[in-house]
Every structure is written in C-alpha cells, then in structure tokens.
Design a protein around this motif. Sequence first.
Motif, PDB file in Angstrom:
ATOM      1  N   TYR A  36       0.835  -1.208   0.000  1.00  0.00           N
ATOM      2  CA  TYR A  36       0.000   0.000   0.000  1.00  0.00           C
ATOM      3  C   TYR A  36       0.871   1.260   0.000  1.00  0.00           C
ATOM      4  N   LYS A  37       1.962   1.181   0.727  1.00  0.00           N
ATOM      5  CA  LYS A  37       2.872   2.339   0.794  1.00  0.00           C
ATOM      6  C   LYS A  37       3.444   2.660  -0.587  1.00  0.00           C
ATOM      7  N   VAL A  38       3.955   1.647  -1.237  1.00  0.00           N
ATOM      8  CA  VAL A  38       4.503   1.844  -2.588  1.00  0.00           C
ATOM      9  C   VAL A  38       3.421   2.393  -3.514  1.00  0.00           C
ATOM     10  N   THR A  39       2.229   1.840  -3.408  1.00  0.00           N
ATOM     11  CA  THR A  39       1.107   2.296  -4.248  1.00  0.00           C
ATOM     12  C   THR A  39       0.826   3.783  -4.027  1.00  0.00           C
ATOM     13  N   ALA A  40       0.769   4.196  -2.770  1.00  0.00           N
ATOM     14  CA  ALA A  40       0.456   5.597  -2.461  1.00  0.00           C
ATOM     15  C   ALA A  40       1.547   6.530  -2.985  1.00  0.00           C
ATOM     16  N   LEU A  41       2.794   6.135  -2.777  1.00  0.00           N
ATOM     17  CA  LEU A  41       3.903   7.016  -3.164  1.00  0.00           C
ATOM     18  C   LEU A  41       4.091   7.055  -4.685  1.00  0.00           C
ATOM     19  N   LYS A  42       3.722   5.968  -5.339  1.00  0.00           N
ATOM     20  CA  LYS A  42       3.797   5.921  -6.809  1.00  0.00           C
ATOM     21  C   LYS A  42       2.706   6.744  -7.467  1.00  0.00           C
ATOM     22  N   ASN A  43       1.627   6.969  -6.742  1.00  0.00           N
ATOM     23  CA  ASN A  43       0.468   7.625  -7.341  1.00  0.00           C
ATOM     24  C   ASN A  43       0.274   9.061  -6.869  1.00  0.00           C
ATOM     25  N   MET A  54      -4.524   4.132   7.501  1.00  0.00           N
ATOM     26  CA  MET A  54      -3.257   4.638   6.979  1.00  0.00           C
ATOM     27  C   MET A  54      -3.531   5.990   6.333  1.00  0.00           C
ATOM     28  N   PHE A  55      -2.561   6.898   6.447  1.00  0.00           N
ATOM     29  CA  PHE A  55      -2.738   8.219   5.855  1.00  0.00           C
ATOM     30  C   PHE A  55      -1.720   8.426   4.746  1.00  0.00           C
ATOM     31  N   THR A  56      -2.103   9.224   3.777  1.00  0.00           N
ATOM     32  CA  THR A  56      -1.158   9.693   2.758  1.00  0.00           C
ATOM     33  C   THR A  56      -1.251  11.202   2.709  1.00  0.00           C
ATOM     34  N   LEU A  57      -0.126  11.891   2.746  1.00  0.00           N
ATOM     35  CA  LEU A  57      -0.109  13.333   2.513  1.00  0.00           C
ATOM     36  C   LEU A  57       0.221  13.579   1.046  1.00  0.00           C
ATOM     37  N   SER A  58      -0.499  14.502   0.424  1.00  0.00           N
ATOM     38  CA  SER A  58      -0.261  14.824  -0.986  1.00  0.00           C
ATOM     39  C   SER A  58      -0.318  16.330  -1.177  1.00  0.00           C
ATOM     40  N   LYS A  59       0.310  16.785  -2.241  1.00  0.00           N
ATOM     41  CA  LYS A  59       0.176  18.185  -2.622  1.00  0.00           C
ATOM     42  C   LYS A  59      -1.012  18.303  -3.567  1.00  0.00           C
ATOM     43  N   GLY A  60      -2.064  18.930  -3.114  1.00  0.00           N
ATOM     44  CA  GLY A  60      -3.224  19.177  -3.967  1.00  0.00           C
ATOM     45  C   GLY A  60      -4.265  18.074  -3.889  1.00  0.00           C
ATOM     46  N   LYS A  61      -5.491  18.474  -4.186  1.00  0.00           N
ATOM     47  CA  LYS A  61      -6.640  17.583  -4.079  1.00  0.00           C
ATOM     48  C   LYS A  61      -6.575  16.472  -5.124  1.00  0.00           C
ATOM     49  N   GLU A  62      -6.060  16.822  -6.309  1.00  0.00           N
ATOM     50  CA  GLU A  62      -6.045  15.842  -7.402  1.00  0.00           C
ATOM     51  C   GLU A  62      -5.152  14.658  -7.042  1.00  0.00           C
ATOM     52  N   ASN A  63      -3.958  14.968  -6.557  1.00  0.00           N
ATOM     53  CA  ASN A  63      -3.057  13.888  -6.137  1.00  0.00           C
ATOM     54  C   ASN A  63      -3.690  13.042  -5.034  1.00  0.00           C
ATOM     55  N   ALA A  64      -4.311  13.722  -4.065  1.00  0.00           N
ATOM     56  CA  ALA A  64      -4.929  12.989  -2.953  1.00  0.00           C
ATOM     57  C   ALA A  64      -6.029  12.062  -3.463  1.00  0.00           C
ATOM     58  N   GLY A  65      -6.766  12.531  -4.479  1.00  0.00           N
ATOM     59  CA  GLY A  65      -7.818  11.705  -5.082  1.00  0.00           C
ATOM     60  C   GLY A  65      -7.242  10.526  -5.836  1.00  0.00           C
ATOM     61  N   ASN A  66      -6.164  10.764  -6.564  1.00  0.00           N
ATOM     62  CA  ASN A  66      -5.500   9.666  -7.287  1.00  0.00           C
ATOM     63  C   ASN A  66      -4.992   8.602  -6.326  1.00  0.00           C
ATOM     64  N   VAL A  67      -4.439   9.064  -5.220  1.00  0.00           N
ATOM     65  CA  VAL A  67      -3.955   8.133  -4.202  1.00  0.00           C
ATOM     66  C   VAL A  67      -5.118   7.296  -3.667  1.00  0.00           C
ATOM     67  N   GLU A  68      -6.238   7.967  -3.424  1.00  0.00           N
ATOM     68  CA  GLU A  68      -7.404   7.247  -2.887  1.00  0.00           C
ATOM     69  C   GLU A  68      -7.841   6.136  -3.850  1.00  0.00           C
ATOM     70  N   LEU A  69      -7.959   6.486  -5.130  1.00  0.00           N
ATOM     71  CA  LEU A  69      -8.378   5.497  -6.120  1.00  0.00           C
ATOM     72  C   LEU A  69      -7.411   4.325  -6.177  1.00  0.00           C
ATOM     73  N   ALA A  70      -6.125   4.655  -6.214  1.00  0.00           N
ATOM     74  CA  ALA A  70      -5.101   3.611  -6.327  1.00  0.00           C
ATOM     75  C   ALA A  70      -5.110   2.700  -5.099  1.00  0.00           C
TER      76      ALA A  70
END
Lengths: 309, 309
Positions: A242-249, A263-279
Amino acid sequence: MNEIRVFSPATVANVNCGFDVLGFALDGLGDEMVLRKVPQKGITITRIEGADLPYEAKENVVGVAGLAMIEALDLDFGFEIEIYKNIRLGSGVGSSAASAAGIVFGINQFLEKPLTNLELTAFGMKGEAVASGNEHADNVAPCIYGGFTLITGYEPLKIVSLPVPEELYVTIIHPHITIKTKEARAILPKEVSLQNAIKQTGNLAGLIAGLYEADYELIGNSTQDFLVEPYRKNLIPDFDFYKVTALKNGGLAFGISGSGPSMFTLSKGKENAGNVELALKEALKTKNMESDSYVSPVSKHGNRILEQN
Amino acid sequence: MNEIRVFSPATVANVNCGFDVLGFALDGLGDEMVLRKVPQKGITITRIEGADLPYEAKENVVGVAGLAMIEALDLDFGFEIEIYKNIRLGSGVGSSAASAAGIVFGINQFLEKPLTNLELTAFGMKGEAVASGNEHADNVAPCIYGGFTLITGYEPLKIVSLPVPEELYVTIIHPHITIKTKEARAILPKEVSLQNAIKQTGNLAGLIAGLYEADYELIGNSTQDFLVEPYRKNLIPDFDFYKVTALKNGGLAFGISGSGPSMFTLSKGKENAGNVELALKEALKTKNMESDSYVSPVSKHGNRILEQN
C-alpha cells in the motif's frame, strides 16, 4: 444560548517521525454533538448514534471529559448531550479524542470566561484516558487547535501550533481489520539504535521546517519513520504494498494513522490525494480487504460550531 | 580580481537535541585566509599563523578541500594560500570546518559560474574528513550558509537553512582541556531507550519551531538532550555546575559545543549573554580551570569577504 451543535474532526496522530508528539486535524470526517444547557449539574447523555457506547457519563469519554471540566470550574448548571459518531471506533483517526475534544469545546461556548485551547486540551485528555488507558494529547490537541500540533511537554503540558501549507491534502484509508492500541504498544522495542534515533530527530526537524516553509518536497523527504513503522507495519497485512502504491500515485508521505489500522497519505493538492485514494482502494481490493476512504485538506480548524440556538 | 581575504566563522555543532544534524554560525570569532590566484594549478600554502599545521596541501584541510574543488571543476589556474587561524584546534567550535569552508568559499569567488552553498558544503566536507576522519557537514554547513543549518540527509546531501531570531546570542566558554573526537564518539551507547529517543525528537521539533516563531522560551525549553549529553558531560569536569551557573544567570540553553570541550550558552540579548560569560568565567576560576570565552550574536552570515584586490 441554550443549545449548540458541535463538529469535532477526525485526527491523525504520530505522522511517522512525529511518534507521540505530532498530530493534525482533518476536515469533512468528524463527529457531531449537541449540548443542551440544563439547570441540573452534571452530564446526561440522552442519545448516542453511530456507535455502541455507554450512556453512563462516568463510563463515557464525553461524560468523563465534560464532568472533569464542570467540576473543576464548579459550574452551577449542566448539560444534556446527544452524540452522533461518524468516526468509527478503533479506526485510528481519533474517534475517542473527537468525543473528548468535542464536549470540552462545547462546554467552553457556555462560559463567561472561556478557557484557552491548552486548558481545554488538558480536560480533553481526561476523557481520552477512559478510552486509551493513559492521558495523552496526540489526537485531542489537533482536534481542538486544528492544523498540526506539536506536543513539546506534558509537565507542564505544552503545545505548539504549526502552520499548514495551503495545498496539503490527506487521504485516509481504513482497512476493516482490528488493531488493539495495547498490542500496537507491545510490539515496540524498548531500545532502539542511537543511529536510528538521530535519523528520526533529523527527519522530524525536517518535517517541521517543511511545514513552516510550505516545502512539499522537504515534507515528503522527511517523513520516514525509523523507530516505529518497522514494527507496527507488521500488524497491517500488505502495508508495504500500500505504501509503494500511495507514493507511486502522487503521495508525498504514507504511514500508519495513530496506532492504525487506518493509513494516511499526505499529498500536494486535491487531485493527487484523489488519485492516491483510487489507487489505494484498488490495491486493497486486490488483497480482498474491505475498506473505507476519505480525502480531506489538512484542516486549519479544529472543533467548530455548526448550529446554535 | 587576483587576491581575496576571507573570514570563516567559528560554528557550534549539535546544539544538544540536534546531535549530528544541527549547527549554527558565530560572529566575531573566526579564521582568516588569503587566496591569491596564480597560473599554476593546485594549492600552495605559503603561510600559516596561529596553529601548527602541515604546509603540504594534501595533508592540510584547506588543501584537500581546495584541491577537491579545483580538480572537480578542472580549473586551469591555482591558488597561493595564507592561513590565519584564530579558532583553536580541538576547541570544539569548528576549527577544521572553518578552514575547509573558507577555502571553498574563497575559490568560489574566482569562478565565472559560482557553485551553490550546497555544492560548496559537499567540497568542504572533503576537507573536514582530513581532520575528523569522516565526511560530515555539522560545522561546514553553518560556516557556509550562516545562521542555523539542519542537515536532513547525506545521500543526497540536503541542508535546510533555518531562521535566526534577532536577539539570539551565544556565549562560548572554552576550558583548556583536551577531548578527542574519537573518545567523544566512543563514550556514546549504541542503543538508547525508545522513550528517550521520542523525547529527543519532540525537543528538536520544539527547537525548530522556536526558531521559526522567535519564541525564546520555547527555544530554551526544547534544548534538553536525552541521548548524548548524559554521556559526554563526563568528559568535562564540573559540567553540571557550569550548566546550572549559565541557566541561573540568564541563559536559555546550555550544552557541549560539538564534541567539546567548549560549551555554549544561548541567551536572549547581549546583556544576558554577557552576564552568562562573567558568571561562567568566575565558575571556571573557582575550579582552577583556565579558559577563553566569547560572546557573539548567532550570525546570519557565514563566510564573507574582508578585502579583495
């Protein structure tokens, strides 16, 4: 004012290298609570939705935190409380802290001389202790202060409110497994290498500087956790995947929220955060793991008033 | 431009809870160096004052750092160097780093395309390694950048420049004893308790926030060192007595500078820093310990040009 409806946000404690000292508040996911001022002293819980929790005030996080505050201030009135839990118990995003912080924030609205955030946090910690067995401020503080909070001491309690970069978003994924806080504590070693301890101090320092500088790259590069994650990740099947997936996306940083299982992921911007969620949803699906997920800015605000009459 | 005279400041590394990652630059105490551009390639050291150091470039910190830079950039000219050491060797305030940083800063002034501070630091570290046995940036970085520097990584090298509160002063006291860096390393434990490691991360985080907020109280409350000082202080007789003296007389924070034997005190304002100096000199006298002392603002500037022709 006789009645107030309060929002109390979910929170992420630890934030990897900030184990036991750092936390931040979410927006969009949180509990609600209605406080009704009544002449009789004390706390009466009249309604609980969304969770199976005790109505007896002295056994309930809300009641314990509220009573601690009412008794300390010697208030000559009391409250009827309705609790609407949206944050799942044991999901790792500060469910009990939201209850504890919500009630003390709520009571504070009825005071002629309102307490400071620091004082509220201290009362909230009394409630948190009912749920977790010890008084800690990791989740209560960001719930009350909003944004990122750093706990620099407990005796006396000292909290520093840190700036929140405008575009910092968080993705929460909550796999439907159970981790007991006790188990998450027990899995930690008593001793760590000096080398890793030093690396961890450098990382947390980098993360703090990154927040002040709104330097997203520095934030991302500073969140590696050398002390806790290597042990706790074993409580979450397929964590590394999951970690690799989040950081790759598009994720900057990924880790265990509190003591998990979220688990949490920090992202820059809403779009990245959404992509991470989908992935991540996709990734969990391939492992046949049921989950909930949320995307939210890191909120600058903690508890807030939704309605008042 | 054919000749340049460079000032290279003394520096304090570690800063207690910032062990191995934090450092800051002084003003008023530092080495000077003259660089004269000559047609023949390489480095020729023509004069050394203030210390007994090798003239052979490949054995001298200045020579090694300078040659590393000259060779990497494939310069078709070289330098004659005069070195004026004011920082005592082995005193714990970055004597070798001042030599290493001074030469790379100086050479940079002669380049058509000057290098960045980060690149200069990497070359400076080559020189530092001659003196200390390993490449580290604790002193070289603040010497070049000025102010407080945080090293957040070595592979690749990553340095964050931190703000300096206006009224932050430092008092240096250098007791005339010898501590070998090797011995100071050897005295450290390989393992530390997780609890102390966590406290240390919280403290360094508080110190970083204190620098950004110019919150002197937070700076003072955040500098306790749980990992290193408990061991290293045993290398400095009466350390605890000096610490109490400094903190009683207006100091915010007190600790070992680098690996000692110098000790630093951070204070708010020049007056406090001066009071600390007087009190410490008196305290060392009662222990029959010879010493030098200096008071300086924490300098926002690193190396600088004194003269050029």
